[in-house]
Design an enzyme around this catalytic site. Structure first.
Site, PDB file in Angstrom:
ATOM      1  N   VAL A  12       0.837  -1.202   0.000  1.00 10.90           N
ATOM      2  CA  VAL A  12       0.000   0.000   0.000  1.00 10.90           C
ATOM      3  C   VAL A  12       0.881   1.265   0.000  1.00 10.90           C
ATOM      4  CG1 VAL A  12      -1.808   1.276   1.204  1.00 10.90           C
ATOM      5  CG2 VAL A  12      -1.859  -1.224   1.189  1.00 10.90           C
ATOM      6  N   LYS A 100      -7.004  -1.946   8.843  1.00  5.65           N
ATOM      7  CA  LYS A 100      -8.342  -2.274   9.392  1.00  5.65           C
ATOM      8  C   LYS A 100      -8.268  -2.794  10.828  1.00  5.65           C
ATOM      9  CE  LYS A 100      -6.861  -5.554   6.476  1.00  5.65           C
ATOM     10  NZ  LYS A 100      -6.586  -5.922   5.137  1.00  5.65           N
ATOM     11  N   GLU A 124     -10.465   5.509   4.703  1.00  2.99           N
ATOM     12  CA  GLU A 124     -11.273   5.026   3.573  1.00  2.99           C
ATOM     13  C   GLU A 124     -10.769   3.678   3.052  1.00  2.99           C
ATOM     14  OE1 GLU A 124     -14.175   6.617   1.964  1.00  2.99           O
ATOM     15  OE2 GLU A 124     -14.099   4.505   1.453  1.00  2.99           O
ATOM     16  N   VAL A 127     -11.636  -0.509   4.461  1.00  4.61           N
ATOM     17  CA  VAL A 127     -12.715  -1.428   4.071  1.00  4.61           C
ATOM     18  C   VAL A 127     -12.926  -1.316   2.568  1.00  4.61           C
ATOM     19  CG1 VAL A 127     -15.146  -2.063   4.368  1.00  4.61           C
ATOM     20  CG2 VAL A 127     -13.878  -1.081   6.289  1.00  4.61           C
ATOM     21  N   GLY A 129     -10.935  -1.775   0.066  1.00  7.12           N
ATOM     22  CA  GLY A 129      -9.825  -1.306  -0.771  1.00  7.12           C
ATOM     23  C   GLY A 129     -10.172  -0.037  -1.530  1.00  7.12           C
ATOM     24  N   GLY A 182      -0.716 -14.628  -5.201  1.00  2.00           N
ATOM     25  CA  GLY A 182      -0.370 -13.524  -4.296  1.00  2.00           C
ATOM     26  C   GLY A 182      -1.564 -12.916  -3.575  1.00  2.00           C
ATOM     27  N   LYS A 200     -13.513  -5.700   9.153  1.00  2.00           N
ATOM     28  CA  LYS A 200     -14.143  -4.749   8.221  1.00  2.00           C
ATOM     29  C   LYS A 200     -15.616  -4.531   8.564  1.00  2.00           C
ATOM     30  CE  LYS A 200     -10.845  -5.814   4.566  1.00  2.00           C
ATOM     31  NZ  LYS A 200     -10.552  -6.756   3.481  1.00  2.00           N
TER      32      LYS A 200
END
Ligand code: HSE
Length: 409
Positions: A12, A100, A124, A127, A129, A182, A200
């Protein structure tokens, strides 16, 4: 110029750095100011990135730098992420996170701290993505009381179940494929045991009901017990098998929150959400049903949600726009024994349809190809979970329960 620091340069974090660089001009236009990634905290070295000169291994270089206004936490896990985020908020920096676990466990505390310091704590990306869900729930649906949330919240398990349904792969083979591609971790338990989906649905339920719902309060079942026989019976019953996180407002200030596999009737829009995609179906009292759909994981989809939070903060740097929910001591989540559900059962033993009806009441009997003589499968009417458990006890040794799955109503 707005200076940003990233904590974590994994999937990320590196996606956020990439988007900030690649979309510099359009983001500047949208944010009304230049968004500049000034520091990246990671224990590893990344000499070949455009940011190579901005890496640090010392958190203090971020938290003590008064020119850094926004910190992105993308390291995951509860500790030290919680301590890092708390320290940044205390120093008056806004924080954006994709974590999360952090939001599900510490959301109320961090939201309160952000308010006290007049900064923002946004999540944001935590949950769904890349699916916009937190801000739409908080702002666009502000006129609604949210009464029901049903979500396919975990891409890995949705991929596995889709392979089982469409290609008759066993759970084990589909899991191996998910790992190869992956999607699933080497230790896939957080996904396949429902832990990730639980975090989530806790975040969405906390937002909907205004009080923190903790993962420990939520009955959570994963998908590792699902067999191809269950998948076939589901198909013959006109349903798809999905891992569903659900939260409902009950009467008397209580709510039900649950994560479990479910038979989803094909006329329900969630039944056709396949592969690694996520979907969330909400019911607001003014707007009715709203469906959110998109990529629930992955580098750029998740980074897209993080960058959106950054832009939102950049537009209003000194006001606390944070949504809120409170810490709750009250037992908001009702005991699972009180939830009402219809169930699919698959039993092995000397139990006739007539005997099963006597125990469970009116049933829909299911069948499948090559069904062994000593196997019976059926769907019950709706009943409290405690009734279903009592009936199972009454049935005793007469039959063995091979499968039991809730039906999404
Ligand atoms: N492991 C998660 C999933 C990643 O499969 O959905 C996104 O939270």
């Amino acid at each position: 110029m707005i200076k940003i620091a990233l904590i974590g340069h994994g999937v990320v974090g590196s996606g956020v750095a990439q988007l900030l660089e690649e979309k510099r001009e359009s983001l500047e236009q949208k944010a009304g100011d230049r968004l500049y990634c000034a520091k990246i905290l990671d224990l590893r070295d990344f000499p070949h990135t455009p940011y190579a000169d901005r890496f640090t291994k010392d958190f203090d270089e971020i938290v003590s730098d008064p020119t850094i206004q926004i910190v992105v936490e993308a390291m995951g896990g509860l500790h030290p992420a919680y301590e890092f985020v708390k320290a940044c908020l205390e120093k008056g920096k806004s924080v954006v996170t994709s974590n999360k676990e952090l939001v599900a466990e510490k959301g109320a505390k961090l939201l309160r701290l952000a308010k006290e310091k007049n900064v923002n704590f946004f999540f944001e990306a935590s949950v769904g993505g890349g699916i916009p869900i937190i801000r739409p729930m908080h702002l666009c649906l502000a006129a609604n009381q949210i009464d029901k949330i049903y979500g396919i919240l975990n891409g890995t398990t949705n991929f596995i179940l889709t392979k089982m349904i469409k290609e008759q792969m066993t759970f084990q083979d589909a899991l191996l494929l998910a790992q190869k591609l992956g999607y699933a971790e080497k230790d896939p338990s957080a996904d396949v045991d429902g832990v990730d989906a639980c975090r989530k649905i806790c975040i969405l339920a906390s937002l909907a009901f205004g009080k923190q719902i903790y993962p420990q309060e939520v009955h959570t079942e994963g998908i590792s017990q699902i067999t191809l026989e269950d998948v076939e019976y589901a198909k013959n019953a006109g349903c798809a098998l999905k891992l569903i996180g659900q939260a409902k407002r009950l009467s008397g200030e209580k709510c039900s929150v649950l994560v479990s596999p479910a038979f989803v009737p094909i006329d329900n829009q969630l039944s056709s959400i396949d592969d690694v995609f996520n979907g969330v179906l909400l019911k607001g009292d003014a707007t009715g049903e709203v469906l959110f759909y998109g990529k629930g994981a992955g580098k750029l989809p998740t980074a897209s949600a993080v960058v959106a939070d950054i832009v939102h903060i950049a537009k209003s740097p000194h006001t606390s726009l944070s949504l809120t929910w409170e810490n709750s001591d009250a037992d908001l989540v009702a005991d699972i024994s009180k939830y009402e559900n219809a169930f699919y059962y698959r039993l092995r033993g000397a139990i006739s349809p007539k005997k099963a009806q006597k125990l469970w009441g009116p049933l829909t009997i299911l069948s499948r190809k090559n069904q062994p003589e000593d196997e019976i499968a059926f769907i019950t009417g709706r009943m409290p979970e405690s009734n279903a458990a009592a009936i199972e006890k009454e049935m005793g040794e007469e039959a063995e329960i091979l499968g039991k799955i809730r039906i999404l109503a």
